[in-house]
Design a protein around this motif. Structure first.
Motif, mmCIF file in Angstrom:
data_model
loop_
_atom_site.group_PDB
_atom_site.id
_atom_site.type_symbol
_atom_site.label_atom_id
_atom_site.label_comp_id
_atom_site.label_asym_id
_atom_site.label_seq_id
_atom_site.Cartn_x
_atom_site.Cartn_y
_atom_site.Cartn_z
ATOM 1 N N ASP A 276 -48.840 10.427 22.085
ATOM 2 C CA ASP A 276 -48.742 9.833 20.752
ATOM 3 C C ASP A 276 -47.631 8.793 20.652
ATOM 4 O OD1 ASP A 276 -50.832 11.356 19.768
ATOM 5 O OD2 ASP A 276 -49.536 13.019 19.171
ATOM 6 N N ALA A 277 -46.765 8.706 21.644
ATOM 7 C CA ALA A 277 -45.693 7.713 21.667
ATOM 8 C C ALA A 277 -46.059 6.615 22.667
ATOM 9 C CB ALA A 277 -44.374 8.375 22.041
ATOM 10 N N SER A 278 -45.251 5.569 22.702
ATOM 11 C CA SER A 278 -45.553 4.469 23.619
ATOM 12 C C SER A 278 -44.275 3.753 24.022
ATOM 13 C CB SER A 278 -46.523 3.473 22.960
ATOM 14 O OG SER A 278 -45.984 2.990 21.738
ATOM 15 N N VAL A 279 -44.305 3.179 25.220
ATOM 16 C CA VAL A 279 -43.205 2.342 25.695
ATOM 17 C C VAL A 279 -43.366 0.959 25.066
ATOM 18 C CG1 VAL A 279 -42.178 1.259 27.723
ATOM 19 C CG2 VAL A 279 -42.996 3.618 27.844
ATOM 20 N N VAL A 280 -42.256 0.418 24.534
ATOM 21 C CA VAL A 280 -42.305 -0.894 23.879
ATOM 22 C C VAL A 280 -41.226 -1.802 24.467
ATOM 23 C CG1 VAL A 280 -43.294 -0.033 21.725
ATOM 24 C CG2 VAL A 280 -40.804 -0.032 22.026
ATOM 25 N N PRO A 281 -41.386 -3.126 24.345
ATOM 26 C CA PRO A 281 -40.394 -4.043 24.913
ATOM 27 C C PRO A 281 -39.058 -4.000 24.182
ATOM 28 C CG PRO A 281 -42.401 -5.224 24.238
ATOM 29 C CD PRO A 281 -42.566 -3.824 23.817
ATOM 30 N N ALA A 282 -39.108 -3.747 22.846
ATOM 31 C CA ALA A 282 -37.875 -3.721 22.051
ATOM 32 C C ALA A 282 -38.149 -2.981 20.745
ATOM 33 C CB ALA A 282 -37.399 -5.148 21.755
ATOM 34 N N LEU A 295 -46.492 8.652 38.697
ATOM 35 C CA LEU A 295 -47.794 7.984 38.676
ATOM 36 C C LEU A 295 -48.886 9.038 38.717
ATOM 37 C CD1 LEU A 295 -47.023 5.168 41.291
ATOM 38 C CD2 LEU A 295 -46.561 5.199 38.824
ATOM 39 N N LEU A 296 -49.760 9.032 37.703
ATOM 40 C CA LEU A 296 -50.813 10.042 37.605
ATOM 41 C C LEU A 296 -52.197 9.492 37.906
ATOM 42 C CD1 LEU A 296 -49.675 11.904 34.348
ATOM 43 C CD2 LEU A 296 -49.020 12.358 36.731
ATOM 44 N N GLY A 297 -52.291 8.204 38.177
ATOM 45 C CA GLY A 297 -53.599 7.606 38.419
ATOM 46 C C GLY A 297 -54.128 6.937 37.171
ATOM 47 N N ASP A 298 -54.410 7.737 36.122
ATOM 48 C CA ASP A 298 -54.929 7.164 34.879
ATOM 49 C C ASP A 298 -53.813 6.761 33.925
ATOM 50 O OD1 ASP A 298 -54.117 9.764 34.391
ATOM 51 O OD2 ASP A 298 -55.601 10.092 32.808
ATOM 52 N N ALA A 299 -52.571 7.135 34.229
ATOM 53 C CA ALA A 299 -51.434 6.825 33.371
ATOM 54 C C ALA A 299 -50.148 6.942 34.186
ATOM 55 C CB ALA A 299 -51.392 7.768 32.172
ATOM 56 N N THR A 300 -49.059 6.468 33.596
ATOM 57 C CA THR A 300 -47.733 6.628 34.175
ATOM 58 C C THR A 300 -46.881 7.410 33.189
ATOM 59 O OG1 THR A 300 -47.885 4.531 35.372
ATOM 60 C CG2 THR A 300 -45.680 5.432 35.021
ATOM 61 N N VAL A 311 -37.525 14.159 27.638
ATOM 62 C CA VAL A 311 -38.631 13.693 26.802
ATOM 63 C C VAL A 311 -39.540 12.797 27.635
ATOM 64 C CG1 VAL A 311 -39.210 12.239 24.818
ATOM 65 C CG2 VAL A 311 -37.320 13.867 24.670
ATOM 66 N N THR A 312 -40.851 13.040 27.570
ATOM 67 C CA THR A 312 -41.807 12.257 28.352
ATOM 68 C C THR A 312 -42.716 11.458 27.431
ATOM 69 O OG1 THR A 312 -43.381 14.106 28.439
ATOM 70 C CG2 THR A 312 -41.822 13.885 30.258
ATOM 71 N N VAL A 313 -43.153 10.326 27.915
ATOM 72 C CA VAL A 313 -44.097 9.475 27.190
ATOM 73 C C VAL A 313 -45.133 8.975 28.186
ATOM 74 C CG1 VAL A 313 -42.647 7.438 27.492
ATOM 75 C CG2 VAL A 313 -44.346 7.475 25.667
ATOM 76 N N LYS A 314 -46.363 8.840 27.711
ATOM 77 C CA LYS A 314 -47.446 8.372 28.574
ATOM 78 C C LYS A 314 -47.596 6.861 28.412
ATOM 79 C CE LYS A 314 -50.980 11.040 29.246
ATOM 80 N NZ LYS A 314 -52.256 11.795 29.133
ATOM 81 N N ALA A 315 -47.389 6.136 29.490
ATOM 82 C CA ALA A 315 -47.514 4.682 29.489
ATOM 83 C C ALA A 315 -48.795 4.266 30.211
ATOM 84 C CB ALA A 315 -46.288 4.060 30.168
ATOM 85 N N GLN A 316 -49.089 2.964 30.181
ATOM 86 C CA GLN A 316 -50.261 2.448 30.887
ATOM 87 C C GLN A 316 -50.155 2.749 32.385
ATOM 88 O OE1 GLN A 316 -52.980 0.982 29.488
ATOM 89 N NE2 GLN A 316 -52.050 1.412 27.486
ATOM 90 N N LYS A 317 -51.311 2.853 33.048
ATOM 91 C CA LYS A 317 -51.306 3.263 34.449
ATOM 92 C C LYS A 317 -50.611 2.249 35.365
ATOM 93 C CE LYS A 317 -55.948 1.492 35.520
ATOM 94 N NZ LYS A 317 -57.290 1.891 36.029
#
Length: 351
Positions: A276-282, A295-300, A311-317
């Motif tokens: 539900d969270a995301s990595v952002v540039p700023a 690295l999980l394959g479908d996500a990072t 705390v973990t967040v799911k980012a684009q692969k």
């Protein structure tokens, strides 16, 4: 009808209480999973239902009949254990057939019932083999077929997949799910694996130290955990839980500041799911050095230290970042959960 009702069910050994005043109704044909860590009371609860443990207090009703005083053989249940408990000197056909012989089912019915059970678990080509010639997954399917052939009112399954490797667990789990749909038999399934619980159950019962923490559908428990124990136990990864202060709708703690939180002022635990969270540039709500990247394959998966927790967040692969490099994470206020800092119970809010 095989509705199961537990009323104030309690098990004690001296001063130690393994199960404490459990009240629960399992509907006819329901697939219910008892979930929790080792020592939480889930297997003890199942063993009392089976008649393998005597209840210290309370009642067990199966199909409206109180069964506390009945022997296991008189409760019309079939059990599948972690250990396959197969007879090594018998072939697969005879292992499956054995319960029919013990229960004196007419011999004319044996072959049809054995073959039906074998077909359901895809074992027809292995009927002449002995257990020592089978893989772990095949042996577990023999144990399932031996339970199915009895045509019981209730199935009890105690960690049936824990001896299998990861790939076999997935395929056998799918088979159990399909069998449950086809057989429509009341089933109680014990596991410590929350993935099994979430994928198999109609309802999940989460236990801790002999006490039920929450009962609900997998979606209800995932979306609205009753307390921090449930929140931290369900999900892969589990819900992120951060300690901090809520003042005027702003949650603040180590490396974190999230505005727009609806809740009472004071010390709280704030939770959110990695997806539900995301990595952002700023402009992130969490700003911290990267602790690790997976690295999980479908996500990072990216992890940081915030609010006194990892705390973990799911980012684009294709997202990449060096360990130690600063990362900013956006946590929308609307997806956050609040829990009482003292007791860990969920704080219900109006919005």
């Amino acid at each position: 009808m095989a509705e199961i009702v537990l009323r104030n069910l309690t098990k004690r050994w001296g001063s130690f209480t393994g199960v404490e005043r459990t009240n629960l109704t399992i509907a006819d044909q329901e697939f219910l999973v008892l979930l929790g860590p080792s020592g939480c009371g889930k297997t003890t609860t199942m063993r009392m239902i089976a008649g393998l443990e005597e209840a210290s207090e309370g009642d067990i009703l199966i199909g409206g009949r109180r069964v506390n005083g009945l022997d296991p053989k008189d409760r019309d249940i079939a059990m599948v254990f972690q250990s396959y408990a197969l007879y090594p000197n018998m072939n697969v056909y005879e292992n499956i057939r054995f319960p029919l012989k013990v229960r004196r089912v007419p011999a004319a019915e044996h072959h049809e019932r054995v073959m039906r059970a074998a077909r359901m678990v895809e074992l027809t080509e292995f009927l002449e083999r002995r257990p020592g010639e089978l893989s772990g997954g095949q042996r577990q399917r023999v144990a399932l077929a031996r339970a199915i052939v009895r045509q019981p009112n209730v199935f009890l399954m105690d960690e049936p997949l824990s001896n299998l490797d990861a790939k076999l667990r997935v395929s056998t789990r799918a088979q159990i799910k399909n069998l449950s749909h086809e057989l429509k038999v009341t089933t109680i399934y014990v596991t410590h694996d929350q993935v099994e619980a979430m994928t198999l159950a109609d309802r999940v019962v989460i236990m801790k130290r002999g006490v039920i923490q929450q009962v609900g559908s997998p979606v209800e428990i995932y979306d609205r955990p009753a307390n921090t124990f449930v929140a931290g136990f369900i999900g892969n990864p589990a819900m992120n839980l951060m300690t901090g202060e809520l003042r005027g709708g702003v949650f603040s703690g180590e490396n974190v500041r999230i505005a727009g939180i609806n809740g009472p002022d004071g010390a709280v635990v704030l939770g959110f799911r990695a997806e539900d969270a995301s990595v952002v540039p700023a402009g992130g709500d969490i700003v911290a050095p990267t602790y690790t990247m997976e690295l999980l394959g479908d996500a990072t998966m990216v992890a940081v230290r915030a609010g006194g927790a990892l705390v973990t967040v799911k980012a684009q692969k294709d997202y990449r970042i060096e360990i130690g490099a600063p990362v900013e994470i956006s946590v929308p206020a609307g997806i956050c959960h609040l829990f009482d800092a003292a007791e860990g119970n969920r704080i219900e809010t109006a919005g």
